[in-house]
Design a protein around this motif. Structure first.
Motif, PDB file in Angstrom:
ATOM      1  N   GLU A   1      81.022  33.280  44.511  1.00  0.00           N
ATOM      2  CA  GLU A   1      79.903  34.058  43.892  1.00  0.00           C
ATOM      3  C   GLU A   1      78.934  33.761  44.971  1.00  0.00           C
ATOM      4  O   GLU A   1      78.223  34.982  45.522  1.00  0.00           O
ATOM      5  CB  GLU A   1      79.456  33.909  42.500  1.00  0.00           C
ATOM      6  CG  GLU A   1      78.305  35.140  42.339  1.00  0.00           C
ATOM      7  CD  GLU A   1      78.124  35.050  40.750  1.00  0.00           C
ATOM      8  OE1 GLU A   1      77.379  35.934  40.152  1.00  0.00           O
ATOM      9  OE2 GLU A   1      78.813  34.252  40.039  1.00  0.00           O
ATOM     10  N   SER A   2      78.297  33.030  45.391  1.00  0.00           N
ATOM     11  CA  SER A   2      77.407  32.618  46.121  1.00  0.00           C
ATOM     12  C   SER A   2      77.520  33.028  47.763  1.00  0.00           C
ATOM     13  O   SER A   2      76.479  33.557  48.092  1.00  0.00           O
ATOM     14  CB  SER A   2      76.884  31.055  46.072  1.00  0.00           C
ATOM     15  OG  SER A   2      77.917  30.386  46.598  1.00  0.00           O
ATOM     16  N   LYS A   3      78.750  32.911  47.942  1.00  0.00           N
ATOM     17  CA  LYS A   3      78.968  33.369  49.487  1.00  0.00           C
ATOM     18  C   LYS A   3      79.047  34.695  49.473  1.00  0.00           C
ATOM     19  O   LYS A   3      78.427  35.386  50.492  1.00  0.00           O
ATOM     20  CB  LYS A   3      80.343  32.862  49.788  1.00  0.00           C
ATOM     21  CG  LYS A   3      80.685  31.731  50.231  1.00  0.00           C
ATOM     22  CD  LYS A   3      82.004  31.204  50.936  1.00  0.00           C
ATOM     23  CE  LYS A   3      82.004  29.742  51.492  1.00  0.00           C
ATOM     24  NZ  LYS A   3      83.689  29.566  52.035  1.00  0.00           N
ATOM     25  N   MET A   4      79.374  35.614  48.606  1.00  0.00           N
ATOM     26  CA  MET A   4      79.637  37.095  48.479  1.00  0.00           C
ATOM     27  C   MET A   4      78.134  37.611  48.513  1.00  0.00           C
ATOM     28  O   MET A   4      77.851  38.415  49.022  1.00  0.00           O
ATOM     29  CB  MET A   4      80.495  37.552  47.385  1.00  0.00           C
ATOM     30  CG  MET A   4      80.567  38.886  47.319  1.00  0.00           C
ATOM     31  SD  MET A   4      82.094  39.406  46.514  1.00  0.00           S
ATOM     32  CE  MET A   4      81.889  41.131  45.950  1.00  0.00           C
ATOM     33  N   GLU A   5      77.353  36.996  47.465  1.00  0.00           N
ATOM     34  CA  GLU A   5      75.986  37.429  47.520  1.00  0.00           C
ATOM     35  C   GLU A   5      75.100  37.284  48.684  1.00  0.00           C
ATOM     36  O   GLU A   5      74.469  38.102  49.157  1.00  0.00           O
ATOM     37  CB  GLU A   5      75.333  36.652  46.289  1.00  0.00           C
ATOM     38  CG  GLU A   5      74.006  37.291  45.943  1.00  0.00           C
ATOM     39  CD  GLU A   5      73.577  36.275  44.693  1.00  0.00           C
ATOM     40  OE1 GLU A   5      72.243  36.038  44.647  1.00  0.00           O
ATOM     41  OE2 GLU A   5      74.146  36.355  43.570  1.00  0.00           O
ATOM     42  N   ALA A   6      75.434  36.066  49.340  1.00  0.00           N
ATOM     43  CA  ALA A   6      74.684  35.851  50.656  1.00  0.00           C
ATOM     44  C   ALA A   6      75.141  36.838  51.720  1.00  0.00           C
ATOM     45  O   ALA A   6      74.292  37.218  52.649  1.00  0.00           O
ATOM     46  CB  ALA A   6      75.114  34.332  51.020  1.00  0.00           C
ATOM     47  N   ILE A   7      76.534  37.142  51.788  1.00  0.00           N
ATOM     48  CA  ILE A   7      76.937  38.196  52.681  1.00  0.00           C
ATOM     49  C   ILE A   7      76.260  39.428  52.474  1.00  0.00           C
ATOM     50  O   ILE A   7      75.854  40.302  53.384  1.00  0.00           O
ATOM     51  CB  ILE A   7      78.339  38.315  52.734  1.00  0.00           C
ATOM     52  CG1 ILE A   7      79.101  37.093  53.322  1.00  0.00           C
ATOM     53  CG2 ILE A   7      79.131  39.315  53.571  1.00  0.00           C
ATOM     54  CD1 ILE A   7      80.519  36.709  53.019  1.00  0.00           C
ATOM     55  N   VAL A   8      76.417  39.840  51.110  1.00  0.00           N
ATOM     56  CA  VAL A   8      75.811  41.116  50.702  1.00  0.00           C
ATOM     57  C   VAL A   8      74.255  41.332  51.037  1.00  0.00           C
ATOM     58  O   VAL A   8      73.682  42.402  51.827  1.00  0.00           O
ATOM     59  CB  VAL A   8      76.017  41.517  49.275  1.00  0.00           C
ATOM     60  CG1 VAL A   8      75.212  42.729  48.785  1.00  0.00           C
ATOM     61  CG2 VAL A   8      77.266  41.732  49.180  1.00  0.00           C
ATOM     62  N   ASN A   9      73.552  40.311  50.974  1.00  0.00           N
ATOM     63  CA  ASN A   9      71.899  40.176  51.261  1.00  0.00           C
ATOM     64  C   ASN A   9      71.892  40.337  52.608  1.00  0.00           C
ATOM     65  O   ASN A   9      70.931  40.839  53.111  1.00  0.00           O
ATOM     66  CB  ASN A   9      71.603  39.251  50.301  1.00  0.00           C
ATOM     67  CG  ASN A   9      71.350  39.172  48.811  1.00  0.00           C
ATOM     68  OD1 ASN A   9      71.293  40.340  48.380  1.00  0.00           O
ATOM     69  ND2 ASN A   9      71.248  38.026  48.286  1.00  0.00           N
ATOM     70  N   LYS A  10      72.679  39.664  53.131  1.00  0.00           N
ATOM     71  CA  LYS A  10      72.562  39.501  54.784  1.00  0.00           C
ATOM     72  C   LYS A  10      72.601  40.993  55.477  1.00  0.00           C
ATOM     73  O   LYS A  10      71.839  41.288  56.075  1.00  0.00           O
ATOM     74  CB  LYS A  10      73.621  38.840  55.439  1.00  0.00           C
ATOM     75  CG  LYS A  10      73.821  38.958  57.006  1.00  0.00           C
ATOM     76  CD  LYS A  10      75.170  37.887  57.121  1.00  0.00           C
ATOM     77  CE  LYS A  10      75.574  38.353  58.633  1.00  0.00           C
ATOM     78  NZ  LYS A  10      76.704  37.596  59.195  1.00  0.00           N
ATOM     79  N   TYR A  11      73.572  41.876  54.853  1.00  0.00           N
ATOM     80  CA  TYR A  11      73.767  43.246  55.311  1.00  0.00           C
ATOM     81  C   TYR A  11      72.547  43.851  54.851  1.00  0.00           C
ATOM     82  O   TYR A  11      71.987  44.955  55.556  1.00  0.00           O
ATOM     83  CB  TYR A  11      75.178  43.837  55.193  1.00  0.00           C
ATOM     84  CG  TYR A  11      76.033  43.098  56.057  1.00  0.00           C
ATOM     85  CD1 TYR A  11      76.059  43.771  57.381  1.00  0.00           C
ATOM     86  CD2 TYR A  11      76.778  42.014  55.699  1.00  0.00           C
ATOM     87  CE1 TYR A  11      77.024  42.902  58.402  1.00  0.00           C
ATOM     88  CE2 TYR A  11      77.723  41.452  56.680  1.00  0.00           C
ATOM     89  CZ  TYR A  11      77.752  41.879  57.762  1.00  0.00           C
ATOM     90  OH  TYR A  11      78.662  41.444  58.807  1.00  0.00           O
ATOM     91  N   ILE A  12      71.969  43.725  53.457  1.00  0.00           N
ATOM     92  CA  ILE A  12      70.903  44.795  53.147  1.00  0.00           C
ATOM     93  C   ILE A  12      69.706  44.450  54.142  1.00  0.00           C
ATOM     94  O   ILE A  12      68.956  45.238  54.374  1.00  0.00           O
ATOM     95  CB  ILE A  12      70.553  44.094  51.747  1.00  0.00           C
ATOM     96  CG1 ILE A  12      71.811  44.726  50.655  1.00  0.00           C
ATOM     97  CG2 ILE A  12      69.297  44.546  50.973  1.00  0.00           C
ATOM     98  CD1 ILE A  12      71.909  44.271  49.304  1.00  0.00           C
ATOM     99  N   LYS A  13      69.533  43.202  54.283  1.00  0.00           N
ATOM    100  CA  LYS A  13      68.375  42.810  55.284  1.00  0.00           C
ATOM    101  C   LYS A  13      68.365  43.346  56.632  1.00  0.00           C
ATOM    102  O   LYS A  13      67.621  43.883  57.326  1.00  0.00           O
ATOM    103  CB  LYS A  13      68.172  41.269  55.358  1.00  0.00           C
ATOM    104  CG  LYS A  13      67.727  40.913  54.047  1.00  0.00           C
ATOM    105  CD  LYS A  13      67.420  39.425  54.024  1.00  0.00           C
ATOM    106  CE  LYS A  13      66.944  38.623  52.641  1.00  0.00           C
ATOM    107  NZ  LYS A  13      66.894  37.387  52.615  1.00  0.00           N
ATOM    108  N   LYS A  14      69.868  43.226  56.915  1.00  0.00           N
ATOM    109  CA  LYS A  14      70.132  43.586  58.758  1.00  0.00           C
ATOM    110  C   LYS A  14      69.787  44.927  58.690  1.00  0.00           C
ATOM    111  O   LYS A  14      69.300  45.620  59.670  1.00  0.00           O
ATOM    112  CB  LYS A  14      71.389  43.045  58.784  1.00  0.00           C
ATOM    113  CG  LYS A  14      72.154  43.608  60.417  1.00  0.00           C
ATOM    114  CD  LYS A  14      73.397  43.465  60.552  1.00  0.00           C
ATOM    115  CE  LYS A  14      73.956  43.792  61.871  1.00  0.00           C
ATOM    116  NZ  LYS A  14      75.422  43.297  62.350  1.00  0.00           N
TER     117      LYS A  14
END
Length: 77
Positions: free
Chosen positions: A40-53
């Motif tokens: 879950e933490s990996k998926m959340e980090a990836i999603v947040n990365k693209y939200i910020k990007k």
């Protein structure tokens, strides 16, 4: 989706999965997403990365996360 599947177990190439997906009676591609697991933490980090990007607005962020989490993404470990 590509990065999410690359970080799943087993690793997968999203574009290959999409190409090889079977088409159901409604004409939609069926991806066997339940065969893949991700923390879950990996998926959340990836999603947040693209939200910020892409500097998504609040509305776009909601739509993006809704589609990722409820779409054909791997299940949590």
């Amino acid at each position: 989706m590509a990065e999410i599947y690359w970080n799943s177990e087993p690793k997968a190439d999203w574009y290959v999965l999409l190409d090889k997906a079977k088409v159901n009676k409604e004409g939609k591609k069926v991806i066997p997403f339940k065969k893949y697991r991700i923390e879950e933490s990996k998926m959340e980090a990836i999603v947040n990365k693209y939200i910020k990007k892409y500097k998504l607005t609040k509305r776009d962020k909601s739509a993006f996360t809704f589609n990722v989490y409820l779409g054909p993404s791997p299940v949590y470990k």
